[in-house]
Design a protein around this motif. Structure first.
Motif, PDB file in Angstrom:
ATOM      1  N   PRO A 111     -32.730  -7.432 -67.716  1.00 31.55           N
ATOM      2  CA  PRO A 111     -32.423  -6.191 -66.897  1.00 31.55           C
ATOM      3  C   PRO A 111     -32.974  -6.361 -65.631  1.00 31.55           C
ATOM      4  O   PRO A 111     -31.971  -5.768 -64.679  1.00 31.55           O
ATOM      5  N   ALA A 112     -33.849  -6.559 -65.215  1.00 30.65           N
ATOM      6  CA  ALA A 112     -34.368  -6.716 -63.818  1.00 30.65           C
ATOM      7  C   ALA A 112     -33.685  -7.653 -62.781  1.00 30.65           C
ATOM      8  O   ALA A 112     -33.340  -7.079 -61.871  1.00 30.65           O
ATOM      9  N   LEU A 113     -33.196  -8.730 -63.616  1.00 35.41           N
ATOM     10  CA  LEU A 113     -32.250  -9.712 -62.559  1.00 35.41           C
ATOM     11  C   LEU A 113     -30.854  -8.862 -62.458  1.00 35.41           C
ATOM     12  O   LEU A 113     -30.294  -9.007 -61.293  1.00 35.41           O
ATOM     13  N   ILE A 114     -30.390  -8.458 -63.448  1.00 31.29           N
ATOM     14  CA  ILE A 114     -29.076  -7.625 -63.434  1.00 31.29           C
ATOM     15  C   ILE A 114     -29.248  -6.478 -62.243  1.00 31.29           C
ATOM     16  O   ILE A 114     -28.267  -6.649 -61.423  1.00 31.29           O
ATOM     17  N   LYS A 115     -30.238  -5.798 -62.342  1.00 30.02           N
ATOM     18  CA  LYS A 115     -30.374  -4.744 -60.981  1.00 30.02           C
ATOM     19  C   LYS A 115     -30.485  -5.310 -59.692  1.00 30.02           C
ATOM     20  O   LYS A 115     -29.955  -4.865 -58.798  1.00 30.02           O
ATOM     21  N   ALA A 116     -31.383  -6.484 -59.569  1.00 34.43           N
ATOM     22  CA  ALA A 116     -31.397  -7.221 -58.392  1.00 34.43           C
ATOM     23  C   ALA A 116     -30.161  -7.532 -57.855  1.00 34.43           C
ATOM     24  O   ALA A 116     -29.626  -7.544 -56.703  1.00 34.43           O
ATOM     25  N   LYS A 117     -29.431  -8.264 -58.935  1.00 30.30           N
ATOM     26  CA  LYS A 117     -28.015  -8.869 -58.354  1.00 30.30           C
ATOM     27  C   LYS A 117     -26.992  -7.659 -57.961  1.00 30.30           C
ATOM     28  O   LYS A 117     -26.368  -7.906 -57.170  1.00 30.30           O
ATOM     29  N   GLU A 118     -27.142  -6.613 -58.770  1.00 29.18           N
ATOM     30  CA  GLU A 118     -26.121  -5.491 -58.272  1.00 29.18           C
ATOM     31  C   GLU A 118     -26.382  -4.979 -56.864  1.00 29.18           C
ATOM     32  O   GLU A 118     -25.417  -4.650 -56.091  1.00 29.18           O
TER      33      GLU A 118
END
Length: 265
Positions: A111-118
């Protein structure tokens, strides 16, 4: 642009992006990723990561990415193909490659990586629809829930992921992907001696990662997959490693595979 996910995201996601950034800035780059530098710049220690990669194993990662780029471009030519990228990290293929024939690219990761990538790619225009899904790939129930509803041509991609999975987890994931509509699986593999050398280097750097190489291809073969293409990687010389030019069920070297599904009962 600051996005602090250092405590939650494996450093390997940043390292892969740093390898692309280093290659992009080369005099004659073999690939171009205009987003890699901003990804590294978002890391609190990005400058050191980038500098430390110069002459330190970048070539193998870049070559791996190039080979998977080529295999994916070929596999995604069928109109309406869905691509599922498991452990996608900071992969930017929908922005670097022409995947306009794809119905969708689904990127699954923490989830944290998804958020950063967005955040980091908010102003970037992909060549096809992109959907990001928080997922622990080791949870086969979550994985099945993601894959099973997909209809039509389906290609699964895993890059730089399998080396972090114990053999039993890999076998379970292979069986779960096979039970879906997926007909192709594009992935890299790491041999036993390479994984041991990589783990030793990681421990010396304080990363403390556990890495798992493959001594054979049975986790794939026993769970519905046949190797239809194998591309060896330019592996740096490592103590105790052997130089080979091919892979079989009894002799695995680092490389990129295209796997084709045969459906198990």
């Amino acid at each position: 642009m600051g996005v602090d996910v250092a405590e939650s995201i494996q450093a390997t996601a940043y390292l892969a992006a740093a390898c692309r950034a280093v290659e992009t800035s080369a005099r004659k780059p073999r690939l171009s990723d205009p987003y890699a530098e901003r990804i590294i710049a978002s890391h609190p220690d990005g400058a050191r990561i980038r500098k430390g990669l110069l002459g330190a194993g970048t070539d193998e990662v870049v070559h791996r990415t190039i080979l998977l780029d080529r295999l994916l471009a070929r596999a995604a030519l069928t109109a309406g193909t869905t691509v599922v990228n498991l452990g996608a990290g900071f992969c930017t293929r929908p922005y670097r490659l022409d995947l306009s024939e794809c119905a969708e690219v689904i990127e699954a990761d923490a989830p944290a990586l998804i958020k950063a990538k967005e955040t980091l790619l908010a102003d970037a225009d992909p060549s096809c629809p992109v959907r990001r899904v928080p997922l622990d790939v080791r949870d086969v129930n979550q994985l099945a829930a993601l894959l099973n509803p997909i209809e039509g041509p389906l290609v699964v991609v895993t890059e730089g992921l399998l080396v972090y999975l114990p053999r039993t987890d890999l076998a379970a994931i292979a069986a779960t992907i096979n039970a879906s509509a997926a007909q192709r699986w594009l992935t890299d593999i790491v041999g036993l001696s390479s994984a041991a050398a990589m783990e030793q280097l990681a421990q010396k750097s304080g990363a403390g990662l556990n890495l798992y190489g493959l001594g054979d291809l049975r986790p794939f073969e026993d769970n519905g997959w046949t190797v239809t293409d194998y591309r060896p990687l330019p592996v740096p010389a490592r103590p105790g490693s052997r130089t080979k030019t091919g892979a079989s069920s009894t002799d695995v070297v680092d490389g990129v595979l295209e796997l084709t599904a045969y459906k198990t009962e």
